[in-house]
Design an enzyme around this catalytic site. Structure first.
Site, PDB file in Angstrom:
ATOM      1  N   HIS A 126       0.829  -1.265   0.076  1.00 38.88           N
ATOM      2  CA  HIS A 126      -0.037   0.064   0.055  1.00 38.88           C
ATOM      3  C   HIS A 126       0.891   1.171  -0.121  1.00 38.88           C
ATOM      4  O   HIS A 126       0.438   2.234  -0.903  1.00 38.88           O
ATOM      5  CB  HIS A 126      -0.903  -0.329   1.326  1.00 38.88           C
ATOM      6  CG  HIS A 126      -1.748   1.206   1.458  1.00 38.88           C
ATOM      7  ND1 HIS A 126      -2.825   1.438   1.089  1.00 38.88           N
ATOM      8  CD2 HIS A 126      -1.436   2.398   2.180  1.00 38.88           C
ATOM      9  CE1 HIS A 126      -3.600   2.630   1.441  1.00 38.88           C
ATOM     10  NE2 HIS A 126      -2.525   3.424   2.014  1.00 38.88           N
ATOM     11  N   GLU A 127       1.849   1.280   0.803  1.00 44.41           N
ATOM     12  CA  GLU A 127       2.614   2.480   0.916  1.00 44.41           C
ATOM     13  C   GLU A 127       3.711   2.558  -0.434  1.00 44.41           C
ATOM     14  O   GLU A 127       3.707   3.618  -0.986  1.00 44.41           O
ATOM     15  CB  GLU A 127       3.689   2.379   2.094  1.00 44.41           C
ATOM     16  CG  GLU A 127       2.869   2.580   3.557  1.00 44.41           C
ATOM     17  CD  GLU A 127       1.891   3.505   3.647  1.00 44.41           C
ATOM     18  OE1 GLU A 127       2.340   4.515   3.113  1.00 44.41           O
ATOM     19  OE2 GLU A 127       0.845   3.301   4.354  1.00 44.41           O
ATOM     20  N   HIS A 130       1.411   4.348  -2.986  1.00 49.39           N
ATOM     21  CA  HIS A 130       1.498   5.833  -2.655  1.00 49.39           C
ATOM     22  C   HIS A 130       2.400   6.369  -3.866  1.00 49.39           C
ATOM     23  O   HIS A 130       2.445   7.311  -4.430  1.00 49.39           O
ATOM     24  CB  HIS A 130       1.437   6.207  -1.360  1.00 49.39           C
ATOM     25  CG  HIS A 130       0.212   6.313  -0.778  1.00 49.39           C
ATOM     26  ND1 HIS A 130      -0.818   6.601  -1.145  1.00 49.39           N
ATOM     27  CD2 HIS A 130      -0.138   5.631   0.333  1.00 49.39           C
ATOM     28  CE1 HIS A 130      -1.923   6.633  -0.146  1.00 49.39           C
ATOM     29  NE2 HIS A 130      -1.126   5.798   0.779  1.00 49.39           N
ATOM     30  N   GLU A 187      -6.205   6.944  -0.906  1.00 47.16           N
ATOM     31  CA  GLU A 187      -5.955   5.769  -0.335  1.00 47.16           C
ATOM     32  C   GLU A 187      -6.512   4.566  -0.600  1.00 47.16           C
ATOM     33  O   GLU A 187      -6.066   3.278  -0.814  1.00 47.16           O
ATOM     34  CB  GLU A 187      -6.774   6.050   1.275  1.00 47.16           C
ATOM     35  CG  GLU A 187      -6.106   6.947   2.043  1.00 47.16           C
ATOM     36  CD  GLU A 187      -4.693   6.517   2.605  1.00 47.16           C
ATOM     37  OE1 GLU A 187      -4.324   5.315   2.507  1.00 47.16           O
ATOM     38  OE2 GLU A 187      -3.783   7.365   3.143  1.00 47.16           O
TER      39      GLU A 187
END
Length: 262
Positions: A126-127, A130, A187
Protein backbone atom coordinates in the site's frame (compact mmCIF):
# COMPACT_ATOMS: atom_id res chain seq x y z
CA UNK A 1 -17.07 38.89 -12.05
CA UNK A 2 -13.66 39.89 -13.36
CA UNK A 3 -11.86 38.42 -10.33
CA UNK A 4 -13.73 35.14 -10.67
CA UNK A 5 -12.81 34.95 -14.36
CA UNK A 6 -9.13 35.62 -13.68
CA UNK A 7 -9.01 33.04 -10.90
CA UNK A 8 -10.79 30.46 -13.05
CA UNK A 9 -8.42 31.07 -15.96
CA UNK A 10 -5.32 30.75 -13.77
CA UNK A 11 -6.48 27.50 -12.18
CA UNK A 12 -7.52 26.10 -15.58
CA UNK A 13 -4.11 26.89 -17.10
CA UNK A 14 -2.32 25.22 -14.19
CA UNK A 15 -4.48 22.11 -14.36
CA UNK A 16 -4.25 21.72 -18.14
CA UNK A 17 -0.47 22.14 -18.10
CA UNK A 18 0.06 19.56 -15.37
CA UNK A 19 -2.38 16.77 -16.13
CA UNK A 20 -1.31 13.14 -15.84
CA UNK A 21 -2.89 9.77 -15.10
CA UNK A 22 -2.54 7.53 -12.05
CA UNK A 23 -1.91 3.75 -12.31
CA UNK A 24 -5.68 3.19 -12.23
CA UNK A 25 -6.31 5.73 -15.00
CA UNK A 26 -7.53 8.50 -12.72
CA UNK A 27 -6.73 12.05 -13.85
CA UNK A 28 -4.18 13.83 -11.65
CA UNK A 29 -2.66 17.29 -11.39
CA UNK A 30 1.06 17.16 -10.60
CA UNK A 31 3.13 20.34 -10.68
CA UNK A 32 6.53 19.04 -9.51
CA UNK A 33 9.13 16.94 -11.30
CA UNK A 34 10.11 13.43 -10.19
CA UNK A 35 13.56 14.76 -9.33
CA UNK A 36 12.13 17.46 -7.10
CA UNK A 37 9.90 14.98 -5.28
CA UNK A 38 12.74 12.48 -4.82
CA UNK A 39 14.94 15.20 -3.36
CA UNK A 40 12.23 16.22 -0.89
CA UNK A 41 11.66 12.59 0.08
CA UNK A 42 15.35 12.01 0.69
CA UNK A 43 15.64 15.15 2.82
CA UNK A 44 12.62 14.21 4.93
CA UNK A 45 13.86 10.65 5.40
CA UNK A 46 17.30 11.84 6.49
CA UNK A 47 15.71 14.08 9.10
CA UNK A 48 13.55 11.23 10.38
CA UNK A 49 16.55 8.94 10.74
CA UNK A 50 18.22 11.57 12.90
CA UNK A 51 15.15 12.21 15.03
CA UNK A 52 13.66 8.73 15.53
CA UNK A 53 15.31 5.64 17.07
CA UNK A 54 16.16 2.96 14.55
CA UNK A 55 15.67 -0.70 15.42
CA UNK A 56 18.90 -2.68 15.83
CA UNK A 57 17.11 -6.05 15.99
CA UNK A 58 18.64 -8.08 13.15
CA UNK A 59 15.71 -10.53 12.88
CA UNK A 60 13.12 -7.77 12.70
CA UNK A 61 15.08 -5.91 10.05
CA UNK A 62 15.63 -9.08 8.02
CA UNK A 63 11.91 -9.91 8.19
CA UNK A 64 10.77 -6.47 7.03
CA UNK A 65 13.43 -6.41 4.30
CA UNK A 66 12.39 -9.89 3.11
CA UNK A 67 8.75 -8.86 2.68
CA UNK A 68 9.74 -5.59 1.01
CA UNK A 69 12.17 -7.24 -1.41
CA UNK A 70 9.54 -9.75 -2.50
CA UNK A 71 7.21 -6.89 -3.46
CA UNK A 72 9.90 -4.70 -5.02
CA UNK A 73 10.72 -7.50 -7.45
CA UNK A 74 7.46 -6.58 -9.17
CA UNK A 75 7.87 -2.80 -8.98
CA UNK A 76 8.98 -1.05 -12.18
CA UNK A 77 12.37 0.69 -12.22
CA UNK A 78 11.96 4.34 -11.28
CA UNK A 79 13.53 7.13 -13.31
CA UNK A 80 14.37 9.45 -10.41
CA UNK A 81 16.16 6.97 -8.12
CA UNK A 82 17.95 3.65 -8.48
CA UNK A 83 17.40 1.90 -5.14
CA UNK A 84 14.74 1.63 -2.45
CA UNK A 85 15.82 2.06 1.17
CA UNK A 86 14.02 0.40 4.08
CA UNK A 87 14.40 1.49 7.71
CA UNK A 88 12.64 -0.02 10.72
CA UNK A 89 11.95 2.59 13.38
CA UNK A 90 11.76 1.46 16.99
CA UNK A 91 8.42 2.98 17.90
CA UNK A 92 5.06 1.70 19.23
CA UNK A 93 3.23 3.51 16.43
CA UNK A 94 1.11 1.20 14.28
CA UNK A 95 2.25 2.73 11.02
CA UNK A 96 4.46 2.62 7.95
CA UNK A 97 5.14 5.02 5.09
CA UNK A 98 6.94 5.40 1.79
CA UNK A 99 8.37 8.65 0.47
CA UNK A 100 9.31 9.79 -3.03
CA UNK A 101 12.87 8.77 -3.75
CA UNK A 102 12.23 5.19 -2.65
CA UNK A 103 12.33 5.65 1.12
CA UNK A 104 10.31 3.17 3.18
CA UNK A 105 9.80 3.38 6.94
CA UNK A 106 8.17 0.72 9.10
CA UNK A 107 7.42 1.20 12.81
CA UNK A 108 7.89 -1.82 15.05
CA UNK A 109 4.43 -1.22 16.53
CA UNK A 110 2.93 -2.24 13.19
CA UNK A 111 4.26 -5.78 13.66
CA UNK A 112 1.91 -6.25 16.61
CA UNK A 113 -1.10 -5.70 14.35
CA UNK A 114 0.18 -7.03 11.03
CA UNK A 115 0.73 -10.46 12.53
CA UNK A 116 2.16 -12.35 9.54
CA UNK A 117 4.10 -11.76 6.34
CA UNK A 118 0.96 -11.40 4.22
CA UNK A 119 -0.50 -8.70 6.43
CA UNK A 120 2.80 -6.81 6.55
CA UNK A 121 2.97 -7.11 2.74
CA UNK A 122 -0.47 -5.49 2.58
CA UNK A 123 0.81 -2.40 4.36
CA UNK A 124 4.15 -2.19 2.55
CA UNK A 125 2.49 -2.74 -0.83
CA UNK A 126 0.00 0.00 0.00
CA UNK A 127 2.74 2.47 0.94
CA UNK A 128 4.82 1.68 -2.15
CA UNK A 129 1.68 2.23 -4.23
CA UNK A 130 1.48 5.80 -2.89
CA UNK A 131 4.90 6.46 -4.41
CA UNK A 132 4.13 4.73 -7.71
CA UNK A 133 0.89 6.71 -8.02
CA UNK A 134 2.69 10.01 -7.32
CA UNK A 135 0.28 10.80 -4.49
CA UNK A 136 2.69 13.07 -2.60
CA UNK A 137 3.18 15.15 -5.73
CA UNK A 138 -0.57 15.30 -6.26
CA UNK A 139 -1.17 16.31 -2.64
CA UNK A 140 1.47 19.04 -2.75
CA UNK A 141 0.18 20.27 -6.10
CA UNK A 142 -3.35 20.60 -4.79
CA UNK A 143 -2.07 22.49 -1.75
CA UNK A 144 0.00 24.74 -4.03
CA UNK A 145 -3.03 25.53 -6.20
CA UNK A 146 -5.20 26.13 -3.15
CA UNK A 147 -2.59 28.46 -1.66
CA UNK A 148 -2.32 30.41 -4.91
CA UNK A 149 -6.08 30.71 -5.04
CA UNK A 150 -6.26 31.94 -1.46
CA UNK A 151 -3.61 34.58 -2.11
CA UNK A 152 -5.60 35.89 -5.05
CA UNK A 153 -8.75 35.71 -2.95
CA UNK A 154 -7.20 37.83 -0.23
CA UNK A 155 -7.03 40.73 -2.67
CA UNK A 156 -10.74 40.50 -3.24
CA UNK A 157 -11.62 40.45 0.45
CA UNK A 158 -11.44 44.21 0.42
CA UNK A 159 -14.55 44.10 -1.74
CA UNK A 160 -17.66 43.23 0.26
CA UNK A 161 -19.28 41.96 -2.93
CA UNK A 162 -17.05 38.87 -2.91
CA UNK A 163 -16.43 38.41 0.79
CA UNK A 164 -19.10 35.85 1.70
CA UNK A 165 -18.55 33.73 -1.40
CA UNK A 166 -14.76 33.65 -1.00
CA UNK A 167 -14.86 32.94 2.72
CA UNK A 168 -17.08 29.93 1.98
CA UNK A 169 -14.55 28.64 -0.55
CA UNK A 170 -11.78 29.05 2.01
CA UNK A 171 -13.62 26.88 4.53
CA UNK A 172 -14.52 23.20 4.58
CA UNK A 173 -13.88 22.73 0.86
CA UNK A 174 -10.20 23.59 1.21
CA UNK A 175 -9.61 22.13 4.65
CA UNK A 176 -11.04 18.69 3.96
CA UNK A 177 -10.89 18.57 0.18
CA UNK A 178 -7.26 19.15 -0.77
CA UNK A 179 -5.09 19.95 2.23
CA UNK A 180 -5.43 16.80 4.32
CA UNK A 181 -2.67 14.22 3.69
CA UNK A 182 -3.74 11.50 1.27
CA UNK A 183 -7.44 11.84 0.64
CA UNK A 184 -9.78 8.87 0.58
CA UNK A 185 -9.51 8.57 -3.21
CA UNK A 186 -5.74 8.22 -2.94
CA UNK A 187 -6.00 5.76 -0.05
CA UNK A 188 -8.44 3.58 -1.98
CA UNK A 189 -6.20 3.71 -5.04
CA UNK A 190 -3.18 2.69 -2.96
CA UNK A 191 -5.23 -0.21 -1.58
CA UNK A 192 -5.96 -1.43 -5.11
CA UNK A 193 -2.45 -1.02 -6.52
CA UNK A 194 -0.84 -2.33 -3.33
CA UNK A 195 -3.05 -5.41 -3.29
CA UNK A 196 -2.08 -6.18 -6.88
CA UNK A 197 1.61 -5.85 -6.01
CA UNK A 198 1.53 -8.08 -2.93
CA UNK A 199 -0.54 -10.71 -4.77
CA UNK A 200 1.93 -10.75 -7.68
CA UNK A 201 4.70 -11.36 -5.15
CA UNK A 202 2.86 -14.43 -3.84
CA UNK A 203 1.36 -13.04 -0.66
CA UNK A 204 -2.22 -13.92 0.26
CA UNK A 205 -4.47 -10.98 -0.72
CA UNK A 206 -7.24 -12.20 1.60
CA UNK A 207 -4.95 -11.52 4.54
CA UNK A 208 -5.43 -7.82 3.75
CA UNK A 209 -8.97 -8.27 5.02
CA UNK A 210 -7.72 -9.82 8.24
CA UNK A 211 -5.25 -6.96 8.63
CA UNK A 212 -7.99 -4.35 8.58
CA UNK A 213 -10.07 -6.38 10.99
CA UNK A 214 -7.03 -6.24 13.29
CA UNK A 215 -6.77 -2.50 12.67
CA UNK A 216 -10.40 -2.08 13.64
CA UNK A 217 -9.82 -3.99 16.88
CA UNK A 218 -6.67 -1.98 17.62
CA UNK A 219 -8.60 1.27 17.23
CA UNK A 220 -11.19 0.06 19.74
CA UNK A 221 -13.94 1.29 17.46
CA UNK A 222 -12.83 4.89 18.03
CA UNK A 223 -12.02 6.23 14.59
CA UNK A 224 -12.83 9.42 12.71
CA UNK A 225 -16.11 9.39 10.74
CA UNK A 226 -15.45 8.42 7.14
CA UNK A 227 -16.76 11.65 5.67
CA UNK A 228 -13.99 13.72 7.30
CA UNK A 229 -11.26 11.09 7.34
CA UNK A 230 -8.35 10.71 4.94
CA UNK A 231 -8.79 6.93 5.17
CA UNK A 232 -11.87 4.95 4.18
CA UNK A 233 -13.70 3.46 7.13
CA UNK A 234 -12.65 -0.02 8.21
CA UNK A 235 -15.92 -1.51 6.92
CA UNK A 236 -15.60 0.18 3.52
CA UNK A 237 -11.99 -0.86 3.21
CA UNK A 238 -12.73 -4.49 4.07
CA UNK A 239 -15.57 -4.62 1.54
CA UNK A 240 -13.47 -3.09 -1.26
CA UNK A 241 -10.48 -5.33 -0.55
CA UNK A 242 -12.70 -8.43 -0.54
CA UNK A 243 -14.15 -7.53 -3.94
CA UNK A 244 -10.69 -6.79 -5.37
CA UNK A 245 -9.12 -9.98 -3.97
CA UNK A 246 -11.84 -12.07 -5.62
CA UNK A 247 -10.88 -10.66 -9.02
CA UNK A 248 -7.13 -11.26 -8.74
CA UNK A 249 -5.56 -14.18 -10.64
CA UNK A 250 -4.55 -17.22 -8.61
CA UNK A 251 -0.84 -17.23 -7.78
CA UNK A 252 0.93 -20.38 -9.01
CA UNK A 253 4.58 -19.64 -8.20
CA UNK A 254 6.68 -20.08 -5.07
CA UNK A 255 5.32 -18.09 -2.16
CA UNK A 256 7.66 -15.94 -0.06
CA UNK A 257 8.85 -17.39 3.21
CA UNK A 258 9.69 -14.40 5.38
CA UNK A 259 10.07 -15.49 9.00
CA UNK A 260 8.66 -13.10 11.56
CA UNK A 261 10.88 -12.44 14.55
CA UNK A 262 9.39 -13.92 17.71
Amino acid sequence: MRLKSILLCLVTIIILSACSSSPTGRNQVVLFSEGQMSSLGEQSFTEMKHELPISKEAKINAYVQCVTNAILHYVPIQASFSQWEVVVFDSPQVNAFALPGGKIGVYTGLLNVAVNQDQLATVIGHEIAHVLADHSNERMSHAHIANAGLQISNIALASQDYRNEIMALMGVGVQYGVLLPYGRTQETEADIVGLELMAKAGFDPYQSIELWKNMAKASGGNHTPELLSTHPSHDSRIQELTEKAQRLPVFTGTKPNCVKAS
